[in-house]
Design an enzyme around this catalytic site. Structure first.
Site, PDB file in Angstrom:
ATOM      1  N   GLU A  73       1.516   0.320  -4.891  1.00 37.65           N
ATOM      2  CA  GLU A  73       1.044   1.601  -5.394  1.00 37.65           C
ATOM      3  C   GLU A  73       2.232   2.551  -5.504  1.00 37.65           C
ATOM      4  OE1 GLU A  73      -3.412   2.323  -3.890  1.00 37.65           O
ATOM      5  OE2 GLU A  73      -1.961   2.187  -2.245  1.00 37.65           O
ATOM      6  N   ASP A  81       0.838  -1.183   0.000  1.00 38.25           N
ATOM      7  CA  ASP A  81       0.000   0.000   0.000  1.00 38.25           C
ATOM      8  C   ASP A  81       0.887   1.252   0.000  1.00 38.25           C
ATOM      9  OD1 ASP A  81      -2.719   1.236   0.496  1.00 38.25           O
ATOM     10  OD2 ASP A  81      -1.631   1.988   2.244  1.00 38.25           O
TER      11      ASP A  81
END
Length: 949
Positions: free
Chosen positions: A671, A642
């Site tokens: 990400e 993340d």
């Protein structure tokens, strides 16, 4: 001596500091929000919103004492949060901020323009109180003016207990709602020989046309309440910021040029120099104390002054220095507890602690445990040993930092009691399910062969129609052959039938925002608020009170998924923690694990109040140790990072290298957004630096937004839903993004590119289409949706599907459902039963991708040599793919709402495998002519045997 007034000023007994929070709720809010507020370094408490204005709710909080910074969280009594930790800086005794639901920005002015009405006047009586610490008032006066009117000089003509007083009546023919002023000094004929700061403006004018303010030497802020001012000389902070440097901050300036500034240090520290923090400002409230020798940070010291009193010296920025890392980096593999039946050894890294204790507990709710002294070890570690079989023992650590004792859960602990508040020793061998060592999943060595299915544990089974007994639990995924409405497959049965290769689970580590003691009450959270990184989340277990159960049942879930020949990818969130102050990281080694701005405030590139500092050696080590633990103990097949852009490239490469030693087939994706965190841009683990991280994949937001429109603008369309001139970016995207401009992505291999149009974040694709094409029929939206999924599954890279995308999942337009109820987040099995054709279409695309290797090319060279774009009509992307057996695929994506007649690039026959209605590996039709009709808003895939002629 220090340059304070010879007159001693008594401390104000009623000093307080105020926080004012204006909060704009979401329009559809149903929750009872309040504030959790703390002064920096202090404990927090609940405060209510008690007023309301045109912007929203208002909370006014007065805390005793003088504070420079407030932290606050918008939350409910059940600890559901709207955003993360937010901070408000105090100016002149008051911190006033505006915040919006779903927006983590803290605004110091109304964010949508001024809505408050300020009264206007033609005449105002102004009273100014002015205090100088040095009592040198000679020559100082005011220059003040009404609104945009002319200025005038005003003398201080009176005196009170605070200091000097000036009174003036300001008049202007043009009504005004503010008063400007400058504090200045005249010497001889020069009225502007010196000044304190620049223009300052008074806005608080009472309805009867009076304004009264208080000013303090050296402070730019305007005080409207004298009780906000603490004039007693005091130390604000003393911190070790270098190996031989202490920063002392006081509330009044010190003259560092004085022969004897009146400062000494305890603990045997000797002062070599006292310097101003700014060399050009010798009179300053912030000084550097340079010691003759390096400081032992494990010891307690105090700074002693003649005027400001004394204070404990805290460990400060030194903890974030390279020298600190070099001196205290511990590379052992025994942090946490090391269990055996004969004994358990505990090792804690806490280099700034002067003492450490192991605290054992008999039950999860016992408030006082048994303390065992730990011994100082190498590189800032502390150890203790307990003999005998300690399986099930509950424990925490206590450390003494300066004069303060702090208690926290072991960051390396592998299980906990309920809500993660006490660590637990467990024999991990006892948690292995039957057949655990026989891993049924056989992964490909190439990420491009994977098709990833993103899922939340609770979403899969919680709906009453799921046909699953263990609803919302790990064990819900162990139930086989489950069915729902119209006998459609549900749960793991459905996922296996779909044909994907990996299931990526939203956070399954222990997170903060679900109360595990109240599981009879419906609670939902995505889980992006870490509490204990190496511990499974307890709310998904059948008994969160028993530390063994959560571990055992997560393993049972993983084993069941593996037995269906599906891999498991874990969503990991090392980029931030739920709250800094309460985190075990900050309790045990304050200031180390988090990233800070130059001004000493916490970095907030994540948007939730804090960023972890992966560039520090022990944070990097923790991330690598944690990932490898999950990979080895839980047989994980991948990790999704993340907000990976918060991390540094060295850390991500270290993760990749460590996992390669375990199993090179383990997928690493994340990400790779370019986030505003104070890290060298060349070191950020984002898409721009993808070339520096081989074997690490990034979510391709260019294909995502190119296909459906920007996720930040609901009504913005893309290629599939009506935006023209998108073919070039879509061509670059379906070819793996390897030819993107290096200014925003440097992909060098298709394994680095995750192709997707929908994920748990933002609107689902169906909901996006509802926004961009509100007048479209359901069949038209289905066609756009299928075109989007077709693009993903026929693109080079690693395809990624959001759970429910196959039956066109809707969340009712909720773009951020991280804490929305089950009614929004659950997989709707009734809807699934009505979308058989659409699910079959997705299954067919997945089958097609698995059969034909040219859809899964393994290198940039292969893409360049075997993928060729062909001439196509406007708003159509078409390309051929060469199979190794000299067969060829032709892929056509028609984004026009109407059919197009497409000229086939080579002679047929061409076998149609995919059209607007069906997809798969079976031949639907044979095209023998030079042209083929491609229906509007659809994809077509054709196969030609032999060479292209």
């Amino acid at each position: 001596m220090q340059p304070l007034a010879t007159q001693s000023v008594q401390a104000e007994t009623s000093t307080y500091t105020s926080l004012i929070v204006h909060y704009q709720e979401s329009p559809d809010n149903t929750k009872d929000w309040n504030l959790w507020v703390w002064a920096e370094g202090a404990e927090g408490n609940v405060h209510q919103f008690t007023e309301e204005d045109a912007f929203g709710k208002i909370a006014k909080v007065d805390l005793e004492g003088s504070h420079s910074r407030f932290g606050f969280i918008v939350r409910t009594d059940e600890w559901e949060k709207d955003g993360g930790d937010r901070w408000a800086e105090v100016d002149a005794g008051v911190a006033e901020v505006w915040i919006k639901s779903g927006d983590d920005t803290v605004y110091t002015e109304p964010p949508d323009g001024e809505y408050r009405e300020f009264p206007s006047f033609n005449e105002v009586d102004l009273t100014v109180h002015y205090y100088r610490y040095d009592q040198q008032y000679e020559g100082w006066d005011l220059w003040t003016w009404p609104g945009t009117g002319d200025g005038q000089a005003v003398e201080f003509t009176e005196e009170d207990d605070f200091g000097k007083v000036a009174n003036v009546t300001l008049e202007d023919e043009e009504a005004f709602d503010q008063i400007g002023l400058i504090v200045r000094k005249n010497i001889g004929d020069n009225d502007w020989a010196d000044r304190e700061f620049g223009d300052r403006f008074i806005r608080n004018i009472s309805e009867d046309g009076k304004a009264e303010i208080w000013l303090v030497q050296g402070e730019e802020g305007i005080y409207y309440d004298p009780n906000h001012i603490d004039r007693s000389p005091r130390i604000i902070r003393a911190s070790i910021d270098g190996l031989n440097e202490i920063t002392l901050t006081t509330n009044f300036p010190i003259d560092t040029s004085a022969a004897d500034p009146g400062i000494s240090l305890s603990g045997g520290l000797e002062i070599a120099q006292i310097l101003p923090s700014d060399p050009e400002q010798p009179v300053t409230a912030k000084v550097k104390i340079i010691t003759t020798e390096n400081i032992d940070i494990t010891k307690s010291y105090r700074v002693v002054t003649e005027i400001f009193g004394e204070a404990a010296i805290q460990v400060g920025a030194v903890i974030r220095s390279e020298e600190f890392d070099e001196q205290y980096f511990y590379d052992g593999d025994d942090l946490g507890n090391t269990y055996s039946k004969d004994q358990t050894i505990f090792r804690l890294w806490a280099p700034t602690a002067s003492e450490a204790k192991l605290v054992t507990y008999k039950s999860w709710d016992e408030s006082a445990g048994t303390e065992i002294d730990m011994k100082a070890g190498e590189k800032g570690t502390w150890t203790a040993t307990m003999s005998g079989d300690q399986h099930g023992l509950l424990y925490t650590y206590k450390v003494k930092i300066g004069d303060e004792w702090r208690e926290a859960v072991d960051p390396y602990v592998r299980s906990t009691s309920v809500n993660g508040d006490k660590g637990a020793v467990i024999d991990l061998d006892r948690t292995d399910p039957k057949g655990w060592d026989n891993n049924n999943f056989e992964p490909s060595q190439h990420p491009e062969d994977a098709t990833i299915y993103e899922l939340h544990v609770r979403d899969l089974s919680i709906q009453p129609l799921s046909g699953i007994k263990q609803k919302g639990k790990y064990l819900g995924l162990t139930e086989l052959n489950t069915t729902g409405p119209r006998k459609t497959k549900t749960g793991l049965n459905h996922i296996k039938d779909l044909g994907v290769s990996h299931v990526q689970f939203l956070p399954i580590y222990d997170y903060r925002t679900v109360d595990e003691t109240k599981l009879d009450t419906p609670q939902f959270n995505w889980g992006y608020d870490p509490k204990n990184y190496n511990v499974p989340e307890g709310s998904y277990s059948t008994n969160p009170y028993d530390p063994e159960v959560r571990v055992k049942e997560l393993k049972q879930m993983i084993h069941a998924v593996h037995k269906q020949d599906l891999g498991v990818i874990m969503d990991v969130v090392y980029n931030h923690m739920y709250a800094v102050n309460e985190s075990n990281f900050n309790q045990l080694v304050p200031g180390y694990y988090f990233r800070y701005n130059e001004d000493g405030t916490l970095a907030n590139g994540t948007g939730v109040g804090n960023d972890t500092a992966s560039e520090r050696k022990m944070m990097e080590k923790f991330i690598v140790d944690s990932v490898t633990y999950w990979a080895e103990e839980y047989n994980m097949n991948g990790f999704r990072f993340d907000l990976m852009g918060i991390h540094d490239t060295d850390t991500m490469n270290a993760v990749r290298e460590a996992l390669d030693e375990i199993d090179p087939s383990i997928i690493v994706l994340g990400e790779g957004w370019d986030l505003n965190t104070p890290l060298d841009p060349e070191r950020k683990a984002n898409q721009k630096n993808a070339e520096d991280m081989p074997g690490v994949a990034h979510f391709n937001d260019t294909l995502r937004d190119g296909a459906k429109g920007s996720v930040w603008e609901d009504s913005d369309p893309g290629f599939i839903n009506g935006k023209p001139n998108m073919t070039e970016i879509m061509k670059q995207s379906v070819a793996g993004g390897l030819s993107y401009d290096d200014s925003f992505a440097t992909y060098r291999d298709p394994e680095q590119v995750v192709q997707y149009v929908e994920a748990h974040d933002n609107l689902t694709l169906w909901d996006k289409l509802e926004k961009t094409n509100p007048n479209a029929t359901e069949e038209e939206k289905k066609a756009m949706h299928k075109l989007g999924s077709s693009i993903v599954l026929t693109s080079q890279g690693v395809p990624f599907i959001h759970a429910g995308q196959e039956f066109m999942r809707t969340k009712g337009g909720d773009h951020n459902s991280y804490q929305s109820p089950d009614s929004v987040n659950q997989l709707d099995w009734q809807r699934r039963s009505l979308f058989d054709e659409e699910v079959d279409y997705m299954k067919g695309l997945i089958d097609l991708r698995q059969k034909y290797g040219s859809l899964r090319l393994k290198s940039g060279n292969a893409i360049n040599n075997r993928l060729d774009f062909v001439q196509a009509p406007e708003n159509v992307v078409a390309y051929t793919l060469q199979e190794l057996k000299n067969n060829h695929l032709l892929v056509i994506h028609n984004a026009n709402p109407n059919p197009v007649t497409f000229r086939l690039p080579f002679k047929g026959p061409w076998k149609v495998l995919v059209n607007n209605e069906e997809a798969g590996t079976e031949v639907l039709k044979v095209e023998k002519g030079l042209f083929v009709k491609v229906e509007g808003t659809s994809s077509m895939v054709l196969l030609k045997d032999g060479k292209l002629k």
